[in-house]
Design an enzyme around this catalytic site. Structure first.
Site, PDB file in Angstrom:
ATOM      1  N   ILE A  44      -9.214  -0.350  -4.926  1.00  0.00           N
ATOM      2  CA  ILE A  44      -9.575  -0.424  -3.513  1.00  0.00           C
ATOM      3  C   ILE A  44     -10.255   0.897  -3.180  1.00  0.00           C
ATOM      4  CG2 ILE A  44      -8.758  -0.656  -1.149  1.00  0.00           C
ATOM      5  CD1 ILE A  44      -6.570  -2.476  -2.140  1.00  0.00           C
ATOM      6  N   TYR A  73       0.856  -1.181   0.000  1.00  0.00           N
ATOM      7  CA  TYR A  73       0.000   0.000   0.000  1.00  0.00           C
ATOM      8  C   TYR A  73       0.895   1.235   0.000  1.00  0.00           C
ATOM      9  CZ  TYR A  73      -3.637   3.239   1.806  1.00  0.00           C
ATOM     10  OH  TYR A  73      -4.508   4.283   2.005  1.00  0.00           O
ATOM     11  N   LYS A 122      -1.484  -1.145  -3.984  1.00  0.00           N
ATOM     12  CA  LYS A 122      -2.538  -0.143  -3.914  1.00  0.00           C
ATOM     13  C   LYS A 122      -1.863   1.207  -4.067  1.00  0.00           C
ATOM     14  CE  LYS A 122      -5.982   1.996  -0.889  1.00  0.00           C
ATOM     15  NZ  LYS A 122      -6.614   2.011   0.454  1.00  0.00           N
TER      16      LYS A 122
END
Length: 295
Positions: A202, A134, A162
Site C-alpha cells: 500500500i 493497519y 498493512k
C-alpha cells in the site's frame, strides 16, 4: 492466491485552489493510475486527508473512486474514525458502495487495552467485508504486534495487514505466526518487503510514479535483486518522504513535478517550505531523468 496482491496506491484527494474536493480530477487520477498498471486503489486514508473531510465528502470520494475503477481494480477504502461505531458505519458504507475490502486502523483516539483492540476489530468483522488491519504504531497508540495479529487472524474477515512499523523483521514474524497476507505500508521498505514475503504494497509515492512502483515491486517479488536494487536506489530518496509527517504535501508536490497536479492540501497542512521543495525536486530529477511527464 493472495486477495490483495501487488501495488495498491493510497490515493491523494485532489482539491481545487479553494480547497474543495475536485471529484473530476479524482476520477482522472484513478483512471491514470489504473492505466499505469497499479493493482488497487485505497481512498480515504491518511494520505487522502480523510480527517479534513465532512462525512458527505468522504462518502462521495469513496463512491467516486469505486465508480472510476469500474471493476478494473479492487478499491479498499480506509475506515478510520474516532469511535468503533463510526468505523463500523464506514465499513458498511464501503460494502454497500461495492468496495473489495477496507483498510482498518485500531482505535485511534484512545490508548486501548488488548481486549478493546480485539473488540474493535470484532465489530468491524461483523459487517462481512474483507479487512486489511493497519498497523501504524508511530502515528497512533496501538502496535499490532505479530502476537496480537495472531489473535486477530482468527476473525473470519481479517485477511491481511498493512505493516507500517518500519521493522522488516515484522514481515517474517507475521508470516510465521499468522496466515495473514502482508502488505508493506512504508514506501522505503518496498523492495525488502517483497523480497521477504510481502505480497502487496500500500504505497504513497506511486501516486506520482506508478510505473516505477509497479516495476520495483514486481522485480523484488520475482527475486531479481540486482535489477530491483538499481531502481530502488534511484527511487529511495523520494520513498523516504512517505514516512515523514509531511508526506501528503510531499507527495502532492511530486505529482506536480510528474505533470499530474492534484491541488493543495487542506489545513492544518500548509505548503512545504521552499528548501524542502528543492530537496524533493532534486530527488525527483534523480528518479526520473529518463521519464516523460504525465498529462
Amino acid at each position: 492466491m493472495p486477495r490483495f496482491e501487488g501495488v495498491y496506491v493510497a490515493i491523494v484527494t485532489p482539491f481545487t485552489a479553494s480547497c474543495e474536493v475536485d471529484y473530476k480530477r479524482l476520477a482522472e487520477l484513478c483512471d491514470w493510475l489504473i492505466s499505469q498498471g497499479v493493482n488497487g486503489l485505497v481512498p480515504a486514508g491518511s494520505l487522502g486527508e480523510y480527517a479534513t473531510m465532512t462525512g458527505e465528502e468522504r462518502a462521495k470520494v469513496v463512491e467516486t473512486v469505486i465508480a472510476a475503477a469500474a471493476g478494473r481494480v479492487p478499491v479498499v477504502p480506509g475506515s478510520a474514525a474516532p469511535s468503533t461505531r463510526q468505523a463500523v458505519e464506514w465499513v458498511k458504507h464501503a460494502k454497500e458502495a461495492g468496495a473489495a475490502g477496507v483498510m482498518a486502523l485500531p482505535p485511534i483516539n484512545y490508548r486501548p487495552l488488548e481486549h478493546e483492540v480485539i473488540a474493535h476489530y470484532e465489530a468491524l468483522n461483523e459487517v462481512g467485508l474483507p479487512i486489511i488491519a493497519y498497523n501504524n504504531p508511530h502515528d497512533y497508540k496501538v502496535d499490532l504486534t505479530p502476537q496480537l495479529l495472531a489473535k486477530l487472524s482468527g476473525l473470519e474477515h481479517i485477511v491481511a495487514v498493512k505493516e507500517f512499523s518500519g521493522d522488516i523483521r515484522r514481515v517474517h514474524d507475521i508470516l510465521a505466526y499468522t496466515d495473514l497476507e502482508v502488505m508493506i505500508g512504508v514506501d522505503d521498505l518496498a523492495m525488502e518487503g517483497a523480497l521477504f514475503g510481502a505480497t502487496g504494497w500500500i504505497s504513497g509515492v506511486p501516486n506520482a510514479l506508478p510505473q516505477e512502483g509497479v516495476e520495483l515491486f514486481g522485480l523484488a517479488r520475482q527475486g531479481k535483486v540486482r535489477e530491483a536494487t538499481e531502481l530502488y536506489r534511484r527511487l529511495l530518496p523520494l520513498l523516504h518522504f512517505d514516512a515523514s509527517p509531511q508526506l501528503v504535501q510531499s507527495i502532492k508536490y511530486m505529482m506536480e513535478l510528474a505533470g499530474f497536479p492534484a491541488g493543495p492540501t487542506r489545513p492544518p497542512r500548509l505548503p512545504l517550505p521552499e528548501a524542502d521543495c528543492e530537496v524533493i525536486k532534486q530527488a525527483f530529477e534523480q528518479a526520473t531523468c529518463h521519464k516523460q511527464p504525465a498529462n
